[in-house]
Design an enzyme around this catalytic site. Structure first.
Site, mmCIF file in Angstrom:
data_model
loop_
_atom_site.group_PDB
_atom_site.id
_atom_site.type_symbol
_atom_site.label_atom_id
_atom_site.label_comp_id
_atom_site.label_asym_id
_atom_site.label_seq_id
_atom_site.Cartn_x
_atom_site.Cartn_y
_atom_site.Cartn_z
ATOM 1 N N ARG A 23 0.738 -1.032 -0.198
ATOM 2 C CA ARG A 23 -0.082 0.120 -0.095
ATOM 3 C C ARG A 23 0.717 1.380 -0.029
ATOM 4 N NH1 ARG A 23 -5.470 -0.303 1.597
ATOM 5 N NH2 ARG A 23 -5.596 1.910 1.462
ATOM 6 N N HIS A 48 15.803 -10.669 4.406
ATOM 7 C CA HIS A 48 16.565 -11.311 3.405
ATOM 8 C C HIS A 48 16.140 -10.222 2.282
ATOM 9 C CE1 HIS A 48 17.204 -14.974 0.688
ATOM 10 N NE2 HIS A 48 17.422 -13.888 0.117
ATOM 11 N N ARG A 50 16.487 -8.485 -1.376
ATOM 12 C CA ARG A 50 16.602 -8.780 -2.641
ATOM 13 C C ARG A 50 16.800 -7.303 -3.557
ATOM 14 N NH1 ARG A 50 13.617 -13.254 -0.880
ATOM 15 N NH2 ARG A 50 14.474 -15.426 -1.712
ATOM 16 N N HIS A 55 10.314 -6.912 -0.832
ATOM 17 C CA HIS A 55 9.750 -6.698 0.564
ATOM 18 C C HIS A 55 10.792 -5.803 1.421
ATOM 19 C CE1 HIS A 55 12.597 -9.942 0.345
ATOM 20 N NE2 HIS A 55 11.781 -10.707 -0.321
ATOM 21 N N GLU A 75 20.410 -12.146 5.414
ATOM 22 C CA GLU A 75 20.487 -13.564 4.374
ATOM 23 C C GLU A 75 20.362 -12.965 3.107
ATOM 24 O OE1 GLU A 75 17.805 -16.303 6.146
ATOM 25 O OE2 GLU A 75 16.333 -15.876 4.746
ATOM 26 N N HIS A 196 13.264 -22.564 7.615
ATOM 27 C CA HIS A 196 12.420 -22.796 6.044
ATOM 28 C C HIS A 196 11.207 -23.665 6.511
ATOM 29 C CE1 HIS A 196 12.037 -21.294 1.996
ATOM 30 N NE2 HIS A 196 11.084 -22.479 1.805
ATOM 31 N N HIS A 220 7.568 -16.648 7.559
ATOM 32 C CA HIS A 220 6.098 -16.627 7.138
ATOM 33 C C HIS A 220 5.213 -17.439 8.113
ATOM 34 C CE1 HIS A 220 3.218 -17.080 3.777
ATOM 35 N NE2 HIS A 220 2.958 -18.185 4.288
#
EC number: 2.6.99.2
Length: 244
Positions: A23, A48, A50, A55, A75, A196, A220
């Site tokens: 948003r 993490h 990228r 994000h 990471e 993970h 997550h």
């Protein structure tokens, strides 16, 4: 103090950044969330970033580094020069190196530490020379663990998707290769992290059975659970799983 009470929980806050970015603006506040995670008992914060910043944004890393007081774990793909420079500029407690491809949704395999051994040795030295603890993402294969020890890394992070996927099918079989990999890590004097798809269903059994587990990084599932239980209660539940 037993092994399980020593296993640290590092909360991956990527999904908080994803929600914010959807948003624009600064809601939810990423830094405030990280500070709340710490106050609720988390012993570390993981991000993490990228290159597409879908994000975690690079500026987030600088903001978090300036604010948090627990262990900061960055990471990412060390084959991206921008990632290397970001880590060196912030000097987190730990950098976790993953072999991601550009545009990859999430990490889905560990390093081939035999094939990429020389490269890993060189890039790990860059971070260690800067005083940063290094962990590398590996699959639960004793050969990869043994080869990881030759790279100079301080720790390995076991990639736990296969365990999580097969936990409800046969948890004993699912965890067996991870136990073997963990024992190999002990034999070659490597610290051990994991992450993970670990969640409230499978975390306790994993922590109880993996020798020398120092840290789990969970994002997550923890953020999803917090929608139902609230962030403070959720972190408490995950800490309880690690205490056995």
């Amino acid at each position: 103090m037993d092994q399980h009470s020593q296993t640290k929980l590092s909360v991956n806050i990527n999904k908080i950044a994803t929600l914010r970015n959807s948003r624009g603006g600064n809601n939810p506040d990423l830094v405030k969330t990280a500070l709340d995670c710490e106050s609720f008992g988390a012993q570390g914060i993981t991000v993490h970033p990228r290159p597409d910043e879908r994000h975690i944004r690079y500026q987030d890393v600088f903001d978090l580094k300036a604010a948090i007081s627990t262990e900061f774990n960055i990471e990412g793909n060390c084959q991206e020069e921008s990632f290397v420079q970001l880590v060196l500029a912030n000097k987190p407690a730990q950098v976790t190196l993953v072999p991601d491809a550009l545009g990859q949704i999430t990490s889905n395999h560990g390093w081939d530490t035999i094939k990429h051994g020389q490269y890993l040795k060189e890039i790990i030295a860059v971070f260690k020379d800067a005083g940063i603890r290094v962990s590398i993402f590996v699959d639960p294969d004793p050969r990869m663990v043994e080869a990881a020890a030759l790279t100079g890394t301080d720790r390995i992070e076991l990639y736990t998707e296969a365990y999580a996927k097969n936990y409800f099918v046969n948890k004993e079989l699912a965890i067996a290769p991870y136990i073997q990999a963990a024992r190999t890590a002990q034999q070659v004097s490597l610290g051990l992290n994991a992450g993970h798809d670990l969640d409230l269903h499978n975390l306790r059994y994993f922590a109880q059975n993996i020798p020398g587990l120092l840290e789990v990084s969970i994002g997550h599932a923890l953020i999803c659970d917090s929608l139902y239980f609230g962030l403070e209660a959720t972190i408490g539940r995950y800490l309880d799983q690690l205490r056995g």
